[in-house]
Design an enzyme around this catalytic site. Sequence first.
Site, mmCIF file in Angstrom:
data_model
loop_
_atom_site.group_PDB
_atom_site.id
_atom_site.type_symbol
_atom_site.label_atom_id
_atom_site.label_comp_id
_atom_site.label_asym_id
_atom_site.label_seq_id
_atom_site.Cartn_x
_atom_site.Cartn_y
_atom_site.Cartn_z
ATOM 1 N N SER A 124 68.346 -80.865 78.449
ATOM 2 C CA SER A 124 66.991 -81.204 78.000
ATOM 3 C C SER A 124 66.767 -80.754 76.560
ATOM 4 O O SER A 124 67.331 -79.749 76.120
ATOM 5 C CB SER A 124 65.959 -80.501 78.901
ATOM 6 O OG SER A 124 64.667 -80.564 78.332
ATOM 7 N N TYR A 148 62.707 -72.666 82.134
ATOM 8 C CA TYR A 148 63.352 -73.969 82.386
ATOM 9 C C TYR A 148 64.337 -74.303 81.257
ATOM 10 O O TYR A 148 65.496 -74.623 81.512
ATOM 11 C CB TYR A 148 62.290 -75.073 82.499
ATOM 12 C CG TYR A 148 62.875 -76.454 82.449
ATOM 13 C CD1 TYR A 148 62.829 -77.203 81.270
ATOM 14 C CD2 TYR A 148 63.511 -76.995 83.563
ATOM 15 C CE1 TYR A 148 63.389 -78.466 81.217
ATOM 16 C CE2 TYR A 148 64.074 -78.256 83.502
ATOM 17 C CZ TYR A 148 64.016 -78.971 82.331
ATOM 18 O OH TYR A 148 64.588 -80.226 82.260
ATOM 19 N N LYS A 152 68.598 -74.562 81.293
ATOM 20 C CA LYS A 152 69.397 -75.694 80.809
ATOM 21 C C LYS A 152 70.433 -75.205 79.790
ATOM 22 O O LYS A 152 71.592 -75.589 79.818
ATOM 23 C CB LYS A 152 68.493 -76.772 80.181
ATOM 24 C CG LYS A 152 67.637 -77.524 81.180
ATOM 25 C CD LYS A 152 68.490 -78.288 82.202
ATOM 26 C CE LYS A 152 67.642 -79.169 83.092
ATOM 27 N NZ LYS A 152 68.450 -79.879 84.111
HETATM 28 C C1 WQD Z 1 53.814 -85.048 76.698
HETATM 29 C C2 WQD Z 1 52.572 -85.011 75.814
HETATM 30 C C3 WQD Z 1 51.180 -83.112 76.219
HETATM 31 C C4 WQD Z 1 50.014 -84.337 80.287
HETATM 32 C C5 WQD Z 1 58.269 -82.072 79.403
HETATM 33 C C6 WQD Z 1 59.351 -81.041 79.487
HETATM 34 C C7 WQD Z 1 60.664 -81.633 79.080
HETATM 35 C C8 WQD Z 1 60.936 -82.899 79.843
HETATM 36 C C9 WQD Z 1 59.791 -83.880 79.670
HETATM 37 C C10 WQD Z 1 62.401 -82.275 81.624
HETATM 38 C C11 WQD Z 1 52.278 -83.619 75.288
HETATM 39 C C12 WQD Z 1 50.440 -84.402 76.577
HETATM 40 C C13 WQD Z 1 50.592 -84.329 79.031
HETATM 41 C C14 WQD Z 1 48.600 -84.419 80.394
HETATM 42 C C15 WQD Z 1 48.430 -84.483 78.000
HETATM 43 N N1 WQD Z 1 61.145 -82.607 81.193
HETATM 44 N N2 WQD Z 1 49.820 -84.394 77.913
HETATM 45 N N3 WQD Z 1 47.864 -84.492 79.242
HETATM 46 O O1 WQD Z 1 55.771 -81.317 77.819
HETATM 47 O O2 WQD Z 1 56.659 -83.029 76.124
HETATM 48 O O3 WQD Z 1 58.074 -82.391 78.061
HETATM 49 O O4 WQD Z 1 58.619 -83.225 80.137
HETATM 50 O O5 WQD Z 1 63.416 -82.266 80.968
HETATM 51 O O6 WQD Z 1 61.627 -80.678 79.384
HETATM 52 O O7 WQD Z 1 59.038 -80.024 78.563
HETATM 53 O O8 WQD Z 1 56.066 -83.763 78.453
HETATM 54 O O9 WQD Z 1 54.660 -85.458 79.531
HETATM 55 O O10 WQD Z 1 54.123 -82.991 79.913
HETATM 56 O O11 WQD Z 1 53.656 -84.023 77.691
HETATM 57 O O12 WQD Z 1 47.721 -84.540 76.968
HETATM 58 O O13 WQD Z 1 47.996 -84.425 81.516
HETATM 59 O O14 WQD Z 1 51.446 -85.405 76.583
HETATM 60 O O15 WQD Z 1 50.296 -82.192 75.583
HETATM 61 O O16 WQD Z 1 51.740 -83.754 73.974
HETATM 62 P P1 WQD Z 1 56.565 -82.549 77.530
HETATM 63 P P2 WQD Z 1 54.602 -84.059 78.990
#
Ligand code: WQD
Length: 334
Positions: A124, A148, A152
């Site tokens: 990741s 997490y 990885k």
């Molecule tokens: C994306 C954007 C949030 C939810 C994570 C893990 C990464 C990978 C992918 C495994 C950010 C915003 C999100 C919500 C929001 N997983 N958001 N409201 O955190 O970039 O990555 O998932 O490998 O390891 O870290 O993904 O989809 O949670 O967030 O505003 O209800 O959407 O702030 O900017 P993230 P995400």
Amino acid sequence: MNILLTGGMGYIGSHTAALLASAGHRVHIYDNLCNSNIGTLDRIQKIASQVIGFTEGDVRDTEKLTKVLRDEKIDAVIHLSGLKAVGESSQKPIEYYANNVQGSISLIQAMQAVGINTLVFSSSATVYGDPVYLPYDEDHPTNPTNPYGRNKLQVEEILRDLSASDSSWRIGCLRYFNPVGAHETGLIGEDPNGIPNNLMPVIGQVVNGKLPLLNIFGDDYETHDGTGKRDYIHVMDLAEGHLATLIWLQSNLGCHTFNLGTGSSYSVLDLLNRFEEASGQKIPRQVVERRPGDLPEYYAKADKAEKVLGWKTKKTLSDICNSSWLWIKNSKKS
Ligand code: WQD
């Protein structure tokens, strides 16, 4: 090839299984169904028009895993099983170390017992941590900021040490950016058990009425519209990246690391607006506090995978939103 997918009933796994089987490989899924459900198996088989083997099991059950590897005459393993919620990993670190690190060691021991030495590991972009520079290339410092991400990175280090101790191993560590989207048939997609953490499945639960609205975690970041920016990669492009890695490993020994991303980033509002265009649905939303641990922006330098594996993403943000909308509509019906 006979390929075993640990965690193959999950989001990335089901799409990768469908692609590999459609490409003529024999696929066997090994999954404990902790974040997926058995109903997905029929739908993968429908897409691939062939039988997909399945064994319910935990990767930490080394004996059971060894038996499956031997009985199914497995040639290569794609290791996708693991807990993957960044926030949850800080609340339950031992569960994450046990599943993600201990589980990977158990898999390696089972492969050694059977003499299988081709492995693709689901890593990741969280291994990079706070960006020293962007886009992240594979040489960017690795300084994960949560258990997490540390899981990885530790598994990657274990694999690098394994390869250094035994040159017969053929290993690809794939650093995923943000997987989104669904299969074009709408038969499979992201379907986490419980309340999702990631943006697109949350949007799906708002559309399906399971959640009242989308909370946007901060709109005061240093980005074009103030919301967080990510490198959203279509899950089928990601699946193609696994197939390209498996093929390349057939003629390359050693342990190799690749970013799997698009090389560009979109904001929360970019994705939200594109999804509303694709679906014709208005997504109720409110801006709330930033989520602890979130980075303003990150995205991949994806040149190495293109140069070495001959792989690059083909799907667009519209493809992502159209496919997600089709999947959300279908899952609403069921
Ligand atoms: C994306 C954007 C949030 C939810 C994570 C893990 C990464 C990978 C992918 C495994 C950010 C915003 C999100 C919500 C929001 N997983 N958001 N409201 O955190 O970039 O990555 O998932 O490998 O390891 O870290 O993904 O989809 O949670 O967030 O505003 O209800 O959407 O702030 O900017 P993230 P995400």
